[in-house]
Design a protein around this motif. Structure first.
Motif, PDB file in Angstrom:
ATOM      1  N   THR A  45       0.841  -1.209   0.000  1.00  0.00           N
ATOM      2  CA  THR A  45       0.000   0.000   0.000  1.00  0.00           C
ATOM      3  C   THR A  45       0.869   1.250   0.000  1.00  0.00           C
ATOM      4  OG1 THR A  45      -1.823  -1.127   1.123  1.00  0.00           O
ATOM      5  CG2 THR A  45      -1.782   1.272   1.251  1.00  0.00           C
ATOM      6  N   PHE A  46       1.920   1.245   0.798  1.00  0.00           N
ATOM      7  CA  PHE A  46       2.844   2.390   0.796  1.00  0.00           C
ATOM      8  C   PHE A  46       3.689   2.417  -0.476  1.00  0.00           C
ATOM      9  CE2 PHE A  46       1.781   2.524   5.283  1.00  0.00           C
ATOM     10  CZ  PHE A  46       1.869   3.875   5.592  1.00  0.00           C
ATOM     11  N   ARG A  47       4.074   1.236  -0.947  1.00  0.00           N
ATOM     12  CA  ARG A  47       4.919   1.145  -2.157  1.00  0.00           C
ATOM     13  C   ARG A  47       4.244   1.775  -3.363  1.00  0.00           C
ATOM     14  NH1 ARG A  47       8.133   1.396  -5.754  1.00  0.00           N
ATOM     15  NH2 ARG A  47       9.390  -0.278  -6.662  1.00  0.00           N
ATOM     16  N   PHE A  48       2.930   1.582  -3.481  1.00  0.00           N
ATOM     17  CA  PHE A  48       2.210   2.111  -4.639  1.00  0.00           C
ATOM     18  C   PHE A  48       1.423   3.380  -4.318  1.00  0.00           C
ATOM     19  CE2 PHE A  48       2.374  -2.568  -5.714  1.00  0.00           C
ATOM     20  CZ  PHE A  48       3.445  -2.427  -6.593  1.00  0.00           C
ATOM     21  N   GLY A  49       1.845   4.063  -3.257  1.00  0.00           N
ATOM     22  CA  GLY A  49       1.290   5.372  -2.949  1.00  0.00           C
ATOM     23  C   GLY A  49      -0.203   5.388  -2.689  1.00  0.00           C
ATOM     24  N   PHE A  50      -0.683   4.400  -1.930  1.00  0.00           N
ATOM     25  CA  PHE A  50      -2.100   4.315  -1.582  1.00  0.00           C
ATOM     26  C   PHE A  50      -2.986   4.352  -2.834  1.00  0.00           C
ATOM     27  CE2 PHE A  50      -0.211   5.344   2.413  1.00  0.00           C
ATOM     28  CZ  PHE A  50      -1.025   4.749   3.369  1.00  0.00           C
ATOM     29  N   ILE A  51      -2.620   3.491  -3.762  1.00  0.00           N
ATOM     30  CA  ILE A  51      -3.380   3.409  -5.015  1.00  0.00           C
ATOM     31  C   ILE A  51      -4.825   3.006  -4.766  1.00  0.00           C
ATOM     32  CG2 ILE A  51      -2.790   0.986  -5.485  1.00  0.00           C
ATOM     33  CD1 ILE A  51      -2.597   1.843  -8.457  1.00  0.00           C
ATOM     34  N   ASN A  52      -5.075   2.330  -3.658  1.00  0.00           N
ATOM     35  CA  ASN A  52      -6.443   1.920  -3.327  1.00  0.00           C
ATOM     36  C   ASN A  52      -7.354   3.096  -3.046  1.00  0.00           C
ATOM     37  OD1 ASN A  52      -4.881   2.418  -1.080  1.00  0.00           O
ATOM     38  ND2 ASN A  52      -5.768   0.798   0.168  1.00  0.00           N
ATOM     39  N   ILE A  53      -6.771   4.272  -2.799  1.00  0.00           N
ATOM     40  CA  ILE A  53      -7.564   5.487  -2.597  1.00  0.00           C
ATOM     41  C   ILE A  53      -7.522   6.375  -3.845  1.00  0.00           C
ATOM     42  CG2 ILE A  53      -7.789   7.627  -1.270  1.00  0.00           C
ATOM     43  CD1 ILE A  53      -6.614   6.169   1.128  1.00  0.00           C
ATOM     44  N   ARG A  54      -6.316   6.656  -4.332  1.00  0.00           N
ATOM     45  CA  ARG A  54      -6.181   7.658  -5.392  1.00  0.00           C
ATOM     46  C   ARG A  54      -6.708   7.213  -6.754  1.00  0.00           C
ATOM     47  NH1 ARG A  54      -0.742   7.529  -8.006  1.00  0.00           N
ATOM     48  NH2 ARG A  54       0.364   5.680  -7.268  1.00  0.00           N
ATOM     49  N   MET A  55      -6.838   5.894  -7.002  1.00  0.00           N
ATOM     50  CA  MET A  55      -7.355   5.441  -8.298  1.00  0.00           C
ATOM     51  C   MET A  55      -8.744   4.817  -8.166  1.00  0.00           C
ATOM     52  SD  MET A  55      -5.105   6.477 -10.340  1.00  0.00           S
ATOM     53  CE  MET A  55      -5.582   5.708 -11.879  1.00  0.00           C
ATOM     54  N   PHE A  56      -9.404   5.068  -7.063  1.00  0.00           N
ATOM     55  CA  PHE A  56     -10.707   4.453  -6.798  1.00  0.00           C
ATOM     56  C   PHE A  56     -11.746   4.887  -7.837  1.00  0.00           C
ATOM     57  CE2 PHE A  56     -14.685   3.824  -4.411  1.00  0.00           C
ATOM     58  CZ  PHE A  56     -14.482   2.535  -3.941  1.00  0.00           C
ATOM     59  N   THR A  57     -11.813   6.178  -8.141  1.00  0.00           N
ATOM     60  CA  THR A  57     -12.778   6.686  -9.115  1.00  0.00           C
ATOM     61  C   THR A  57     -12.436   6.220 -10.523  1.00  0.00           C
ATOM     62  OG1 THR A  57     -13.148   8.663  -7.765  1.00  0.00           O
ATOM     63  CG2 THR A  57     -13.851   8.768 -10.064  1.00  0.00           C
ATOM     64  N   HIS A  58     -11.161   6.231 -10.859  1.00  0.00           N
ATOM     65  CA  HIS A  58     -10.723   5.775 -12.179  1.00  0.00           C
ATOM     66  C   HIS A  58     -11.076   4.303 -12.382  1.00  0.00           C
ATOM     67  CE1 HIS A  58      -8.256   5.802 -15.818  1.00  0.00           C
ATOM     68  NE2 HIS A  58      -7.698   4.676 -15.397  1.00  0.00           N
ATOM     69  N   SER A  59     -10.942   3.528 -11.315  1.00  0.00           N
ATOM     70  CA  SER A  59     -11.272   2.102 -11.386  1.00  0.00           C
ATOM     71  C   SER A  59     -12.744   1.896 -11.744  1.00  0.00           C
ATOM     72  CB  SER A  59     -10.973   1.425 -10.039  1.00  0.00           C
ATOM     73  OG  SER A  59      -9.618   1.568  -9.698  1.00  0.00           O
ATOM     74  N   TYR A  60     -13.591   2.707 -11.157  1.00  0.00           N
ATOM     75  CA  TYR A  60     -15.024   2.609 -11.434  1.00  0.00           C
ATOM     76  C   TYR A  60     -15.302   2.883 -12.911  1.00  0.00           C
ATOM     77  CZ  TYR A  60     -20.022   3.579 -11.387  1.00  0.00           C
ATOM     78  OH  TYR A  60     -21.370   3.558 -11.663  1.00  0.00           O
ATOM     79  N   LYS A  61     -14.608   3.845 -13.486  1.00  0.00           N
ATOM     80  CA  LYS A  61     -14.804   4.174 -14.900  1.00  0.00           C
ATOM     81  C   LYS A  61     -14.364   3.015 -15.802  1.00  0.00           C
ATOM     82  CE  LYS A  61     -14.319   9.159 -14.207  1.00  0.00           C
ATOM     83  NZ  LYS A  61     -13.487  10.372 -14.480  1.00  0.00           N
ATOM     84  N   ILE A  62     -13.336   2.298 -15.390  1.00  0.00           N
ATOM     85  CA  ILE A  62     -12.896   1.121 -16.153  1.00  0.00           C
ATOM     86  C   ILE A  62     -13.974   0.045 -16.110  1.00  0.00           C
ATOM     87  CG2 ILE A  62     -11.192  -0.736 -16.301  1.00  0.00           C
ATOM     88  CD1 ILE A  62      -9.179   1.200 -14.987  1.00  0.00           C
ATOM     89  N   ILE A  63     -14.521  -0.190 -14.923  1.00  0.00           N
ATOM     90  CA  ILE A  63     -15.557  -1.211 -14.745  1.00  0.00           C
ATOM     91  C   ILE A  63     -16.773  -0.914 -15.608  1.00  0.00           C
ATOM     92  CG2 ILE A  63     -17.183  -2.226 -13.080  1.00  0.00           C
ATOM     93  CD1 ILE A  63     -15.018  -1.698 -10.933  1.00  0.00           C
TER      94      ILE A  63
END
Length: 482
Positions: A45-63
């Protein structure tokens, strides 16, 4: 049959669940595999800069299909892969597992379960991205991907071919065992336990239930991933909607008690009752049940996500972020609040027999029944549906692992073994099956996380490339206009 499972459990526990404190701290035990998952989730989570938060909206658009391109390659859509993976996780892990965690570790286990789900989002992103990077198309047109592939091919590319082969084989063996145990037998056992409360016939003739489930599951899994994905795509959204609607209704009915329940959860997460086994005991229960529920860090869901049609590996990894969020942070939290507010988890209460026998599904049904008198009937049949959806997804995980070890021509043999376990589980106790399931599922994290640690550089490189394209607007230009 129970004695056989108990012997297997004892052997596996001595290998994967040894106490990292070696008994030096009185009354405190931390199983190695649980610590392994915690460290892995936090580090990535730290290695990827909390990607679980910062790409949450982008992930929804992919889905939702916004970034679909003409260059996407795969067997099923990103949404189908998500629902198929969710069908393996949204189910008895949420219904039965949460009730068992609270009955053993107390309400505080809920907090640690949610935290595990948060870090689990990054674990899912990492393993699914790797599955996409190292997947391969077999001569029959089917895709082979998952931990077996990135452990063998990925580590070979790093100059560790022998280690990769050993870890891949170990993962495949554990995945096969997990599919037969947690993904099949445990599902059947719990579903039959709750349904037999409504239909006494199955208490007298449990094997009949096993035969019925085996027949229905067999019809679907013989059709392969496309039939499994098509079935999951229809079942999962409806299951989640109905379950969450009922949960909200109960919480609204207990609105005045919800703040107190939340307070109890936070208080006992850090200052649990003596019966819960101390803070470490509660933490372990929370992380164990979260791992069993969302399977983050286990590597199982990466198998089906590898078949998704996407252009960029990290894109499917971002889709996978939603699994632990939906499964653990949303659904498990709702279930936990219902159980805590209704008080059914009390080992000295009205449902003490269900708590003692670890009949988590039946205990959750009882919690919902305290408010919606008729809902346990609906939930009983819904649990069978949850179990069914989990079984068809796990059959695919096991089948791909079996194929990795023995080749395509022996897949039918695996499916027949899988179906036979369904029947066998109908006459085996839930307690022995639960321990067996926990051990096999959590053991998969050992080889899988070694791969994630050693290959996280590949994920970082792919992520950097993708983020640069996204910021430059290139991804929007590639998307098919609708």
């Amino acid at each position: 049959m129970d004695s056989i499972f108990e012997q297997i459990n004892s052997i596996l526990a001595s290998v994967f669940f040894f106490d990292i404190f070696f008994g030096m701290i009185d009354g405190v035990s931390m199983p190695f595999i649980v610590a392994w998952l915690i460290v892995g989730g936090v580090f990535l989570t730290f290695r990827f800069g909390f990607i679980n938060i910062r790409m949450f909206t982008h992930s929804y658009k992919i889905i939702t299909g916004k970034y679909k391109t003409a260059d996407d390659v795969g067997e099923i859509t990103p949404f189908q892969s998500l629902t198929t993976a969710l069908s393996a996780t949204v189910g008895l892990g949420n219904i039965a597992g949460v009730a068992i965690a609270i009955s053993i570790g107390g309400p505080g286990a809920t907090f640690w379960m949610i935290l595990a789900g948060f870090f689990g989002m990054t674990l899912k992103f990492t393993e699914v991205t790797l599955a996409q990077i190292y997947r391969e198309k077999r001569p029959d047109g089917r895709i082979m991907g998952g931990a077996m592939q990135y452990l063998s091919k990925g580590l070979a590319a790093k100059g560790h071919a022998k280690l990769g082969s050993v870890l891949a084989a170990l993962f495949a063996v554990l995945a096969i065992g997990g599919s037969l145990g947690a993904g099949n037998a445990f599902q059947t056992s719990q579903a039959m336990g709750v349904l037999s409360e409504r239909i006494p016939f199955f208490q007298t003739y449990p094997i009949v239930f096993g035969l019925i489930m085996a027949t229905i599951v067999g019809i679907v899994i013989i059709g392969g991933i496309k039939r499994i994905a098509s079935t999951a795509e229809k079942i999962v959204p409806a299951m989640v909607f109905i379950y969450l609607l009922a949960s909200l209704w109960i919480l609204i009915s207990h609105a005045s008690e919800v703040p107190q329940a939340i307070s109890v959860i936070f208080h006992e997460a850090f200052a649990p009752t003596a019966a819960a086994g101390g803070m470490i005991g509660v933490l372990v229960q929370g992380f164990k049940r979260a791992a069993f529920s969302s399977e983050a860090g286990i590597g199982s869901a990466a198998i089906v996500h590898s078949t998704a049609a996407v252009k960029y590996p990290v894109r499917q990894g971002m889709v996978a972020l939603y699994e632990p969020f939906i499964d653990t942070i949303v659904i498990c939290s709702m279930t936990a609040l219902v159980i805590v507010t209704t008080g059914v988890y009390d080992p000295a209460g009205e449902f003490a027999n269900l708590v003692a026998s670890k009949q988590g599904a039946a205990l959750t049904a009882a919690a919902y029944g305290t408010v919606i008198s008729w809902f346990p009937v609906l939930l009983s049949f819904s649990i069978v549906l949850f179990a069914f959806s989990t079984m068809i997804s796990w059959s695919y995980y096991g089948e791909r692992s079996w194929t990795y070890l023995f080749g395509e021509k022996y897949t039918l043999l695996y499916k027949l073994i899988f179906i036979s376990f369904t029947v066998m589980a109908s006459v085996t106790s839930a307690a022995a099956m639960l321990d067996f399931s926990d051990l096999l599922i959590l053991a998969m994290a050992l080889p899988n996380l070694i791969g994630l640690y050693m290959l996280q550089g590949d994920v970082k490189a792919n992520l950097n490339t993708y983020m640069a394209k996204w910021k430059d607007g290139e991804l929007d230009e590639e998307a098919i206009r609708k």
